[in-house]
Motif scaffolding. Structure first.
Motif, PDB file in Angstrom:
ATOM      1  N   GLY A  83      10.076   2.281  -7.675  1.00 11.66           N
ATOM      2  CA  GLY A  83       8.874   3.370  -7.706  1.00 11.66           C
ATOM      3  C   GLY A  83       7.619   2.624  -7.176  1.00 11.66           C
ATOM      4  O   GLY A  83       6.989   2.955  -6.340  1.00 11.66           O
ATOM      5  N   VAL A  84       7.627   1.502  -8.124  1.00  9.70           N
ATOM      6  CA  VAL A  84       6.365   0.697  -8.104  1.00  9.70           C
ATOM      7  C   VAL A  84       6.443  -0.086  -6.885  1.00  9.70           C
ATOM      8  O   VAL A  84       5.348  -0.478  -6.304  1.00  9.70           O
ATOM      9  N   ARG A  85       7.542  -0.665  -6.393  1.00  9.17           N
ATOM     10  CA  ARG A  85       7.720  -1.645  -5.070  1.00  9.17           C
ATOM     11  C   ARG A  85       7.412  -0.820  -4.028  1.00  9.17           C
ATOM     12  O   ARG A  85       6.849  -1.306  -3.017  1.00  9.17           O
ATOM     13  N   ARG A  86       7.608   0.606  -4.075  1.00  8.47           N
ATOM     14  CA  ARG A  86       7.329   1.264  -2.876  1.00  8.47           C
ATOM     15  C   ARG A  86       6.038   1.762  -2.685  1.00  8.47           C
ATOM     16  O   ARG A  86       5.601   2.072  -1.655  1.00  8.47           O
ATOM     17  N   ARG A  87       5.458   1.817  -4.064  1.00  5.02           N
ATOM     18  CA  ARG A  87       3.932   2.308  -3.678  1.00  5.02           C
ATOM     19  C   ARG A  87       3.144   1.128  -3.421  1.00  5.02           C
ATOM     20  O   ARG A  87       2.013   1.277  -2.766  1.00  5.02           O
ATOM     21  N   ARG A  88       3.402  -0.200  -3.745  1.00  2.50           N
ATOM     22  CA  ARG A  88       2.627  -1.311  -3.323  1.00  2.50           C
ATOM     23  C   ARG A  88       2.107  -1.289  -2.230  1.00  2.50           C
ATOM     24  O   ARG A  88       0.946  -1.651  -1.964  1.00  2.50           O
TER      25      ARG A  88
END
Length: 101
Positions: A83-88
């Protein structure tokens, strides 16, 4: 008393995250699979346990109440990183004035 409560809370968090759009489809599939494994472990333990309503450390109790939550935490961690990687990239694009979605 703590292992069952922790397990049920982790199952709830896993189910909610698996139904959300915050993570990729692969992470959602992983969460769903691990959640299903934990539910199967809980059902098997319930059918085999001779002390319903209480925690039993014999047989599958350790597998159900310790390994199952460990798998849930691992799957939640993988999904959180996803989720963090998709958001960055979306945040970097918004900051640089790139195209908005």
């Amino acid at each position: 008393m703590l292992p069952p409560l922790l397990t049920y809370a982790l199952l709830l968090a896993t189910g909610c995250l698996a139904m959300s759009e915050a993570v990729s489809g692969r992470a959602r599939a992983l969460l769903a699979a691990v959640g299903a494994i934990q539910v199967v472990l809980l059902v098997q333990w319930t059918l085999r346990a001779d002390c319903l309503g209480a925690w039993c450390a014999d047989g599958g109790g350790l597998l159900t109440w310790w390994l199952g939550p460990a798998l849930l935490v691992l799957a939640l961690g993988i999904a959180a990183v996803d989720g963090v990687r998709r958001r960055r990239p979306a945040e970097a694009s918004a900051r640089s004035g790139g195209p908005h979605r």
